[in-house]
Design a protein around this motif. Structure first.
Motif, mmCIF file in Angstrom:
data_model
loop_
_atom_site.group_PDB
_atom_site.id
_atom_site.type_symbol
_atom_site.label_atom_id
_atom_site.label_comp_id
_atom_site.label_asym_id
_atom_site.label_seq_id
_atom_site.Cartn_x
_atom_site.Cartn_y
_atom_site.Cartn_z
ATOM 1 N N ALA A 1 0.827 -1.208 0.000
ATOM 2 C CA ALA A 1 0.000 0.000 0.000
ATOM 3 C C ALA A 1 0.863 1.261 0.000
ATOM 4 O O ALA A 1 0.466 2.296 -0.535
ATOM 5 C CB ALA A 1 -0.932 0.002 1.213
ATOM 6 N N LEU A 2 2.053 1.158 0.584
ATOM 7 C CA LEU A 2 2.964 2.309 0.628
ATOM 8 C C LEU A 2 3.942 2.324 -0.541
ATOM 9 O O LEU A 2 4.913 3.078 -0.533
ATOM 10 C CB LEU A 2 3.737 2.309 1.947
ATOM 11 N N GLY A 3 3.699 1.491 -1.544
ATOM 12 C CA GLY A 3 4.556 1.483 -2.726
ATOM 13 C C GLY A 3 5.789 0.635 -2.570
ATOM 14 O O GLY A 3 6.815 0.896 -3.230
ATOM 15 N N SER A 4 5.760 -0.356 -1.697
ATOM 16 C CA SER A 4 6.878 -1.267 -1.456
ATOM 17 C C SER A 4 8.189 -0.512 -1.192
ATOM 18 O O SER A 4 9.162 -0.645 -1.933
ATOM 19 C CB SER A 4 7.048 -2.233 -2.636
ATOM 20 N N PRO A 5 8.221 0.270 -0.118
ATOM 21 C CA PRO A 5 9.431 1.048 0.174
ATOM 22 C C PRO A 5 10.608 0.149 0.565
ATOM 23 O O PRO A 5 10.411 -0.958 1.071
ATOM 24 C CB PRO A 5 9.021 1.919 1.358
ATOM 25 N N GLU A 6 11.795 0.638 0.329
ATOM 26 C CA GLU A 6 12.990 -0.081 0.767
ATOM 27 C C GLU A 6 13.158 0.151 2.255
ATOM 28 O O GLU A 6 13.131 1.294 2.726
ATOM 29 C CB GLU A 6 14.221 0.410 0.011
ATOM 30 N N ILE A 7 13.328 -0.905 2.999
ATOM 31 C CA ILE A 7 13.460 -0.798 4.444
ATOM 32 C C ILE A 7 14.931 -0.984 4.790
ATOM 33 O O ILE A 7 15.528 -2.024 4.503
ATOM 34 C CB ILE A 7 12.589 -1.840 5.160
ATOM 35 N N LEU A 8 15.507 0.023 5.394
ATOM 36 C CA LEU A 8 16.918 -0.011 5.748
ATOM 37 C C LEU A 8 17.094 -0.559 7.154
ATOM 38 O O LEU A 8 16.353 -0.221 8.052
ATOM 39 C CB LEU A 8 17.520 1.389 5.645
ATOM 40 N N GLY A 9 18.111 -1.406 7.339
ATOM 41 C CA GLY A 9 18.357 -2.090 8.605
ATOM 42 C C GLY A 9 19.042 -1.200 9.605
ATOM 43 O O GLY A 9 19.196 -0.019 9.398
ATOM 44 N N PRO A 10 19.405 -1.738 10.723
ATOM 45 C CA PRO A 10 19.539 -3.160 11.009
ATOM 46 C C PRO A 10 18.231 -3.848 11.388
ATOM 47 O O PRO A 10 18.152 -5.057 11.363
ATOM 48 C CB PRO A 10 20.514 -3.207 12.166
ATOM 49 N N ASP A 11 17.179 -3.120 11.774
ATOM 50 C CA ASP A 11 15.910 -3.741 12.125
ATOM 51 C C ASP A 11 15.012 -3.683 10.913
ATOM 52 O O ASP A 11 14.584 -2.607 10.508
ATOM 53 C CB ASP A 11 15.301 -3.005 13.320
ATOM 54 N N PHE A 12 14.696 -4.830 10.313
ATOM 55 C CA PHE A 12 13.969 -4.865 9.051
ATOM 56 C C PHE A 12 12.460 -5.023 9.211
ATOM 57 O O PHE A 12 11.799 -5.524 8.336
ATOM 58 C CB PHE A 12 14.519 -5.996 8.177
ATOM 59 N N CYS A 13 11.893 -4.603 10.337
ATOM 60 C CA CYS A 13 10.448 -4.697 10.456
ATOM 61 C C CYS A 13 9.866 -3.336 10.765
ATOM 62 O O CYS A 13 10.562 -2.411 11.078
ATOM 63 C CB CYS A 13 10.042 -5.699 11.529
#
Length: 130
Positions: A118-130
Motif C-alpha cells: 500500500a505504501l509502494g513497497s518502500p525499501e526498508i533499511l536495517g539493522p531492524d527490518f520490520c
C-alpha cells in the motif's frame, strides 16, 4: 464510495453464528442476507466498508458488545487524526486504516492490501527490518 447495495438488506451478525442463522432465518425468511463476523474488530472493518440494515449481537458475543461500542468511538477519533493510523493482522494485511493513511496511499480501498504494498513497497533499511 460505498458499493452497490444487494437486492436484500444485510444484517451484520457479531459472534458465533451456530444456531443464529437458523433462528434469524426462521423469523426473517430469505428477505435478508446475514454477514457473520467473530470479533468486534472485524465487525468494525465490515461497517466501514459496507452498508447494513441492522446489527445482531449473538449471546456468545454480548461480553464484546461494550468493546464494540468503544471501538466505534475510538474509530471516530482515529479517523480524524492528522497522522496515518492502520490496524494490521499477523500477515501485515490492512484490516482498518484512517483517512490520513488513505491520503498517503491515494487508494480508498487499501483494506485487504499488504501494508508495504500500500505504501509502494518502500525499501526498508536495517539493522531492524520490520
Amino acid at each position: 464510495m460505498y458499493p452497490a447495495l444487494s437486492a436484500k438488506p444485510k444484517i451484520l451478525v457479531i459472534g458465533d453464528a451456530q444456531g443464529v442463522d437458523d433462528s434469524l432465518t426462521d423469523h426473517l425468511g430469505d428477505a435478508v442476507e446475514l454477514v457473520q463476523v467473530d470479533s468486534p474488530v472485524k465487525a468494525l472493518s465490515k461497517l466501514v466498508h459496507d452498508q447494513f440494515a441492522g446489527i445482531f449481537v449473538a449471546a456468545s458475543a454480548l461480553g464484546d458488545a461494550r468493546q464494540f461500542g468503544t471501538l466505534l468511538e475510538n474509530e471516530k477519533i482515529l479517523h480524524g487524526m492528522p497522522d496515518g493510523v492502520v490496524l494490521l493482522d499477523a500477515d501485515n494485511t490492512i484490516i482498518w486504516c484512517n483517512g490520513k493513511f488513505k491520503e498517503w496511499t491515494a487508494d480508498e480501498s487499501c483494506i485487504g492490501t499488504n501494508f508495504y504494498s500500500a505504501l509502494g513497497s518502500p525499501e526498508i533499511l536495517g539493522p531492524d527490518f520490520c
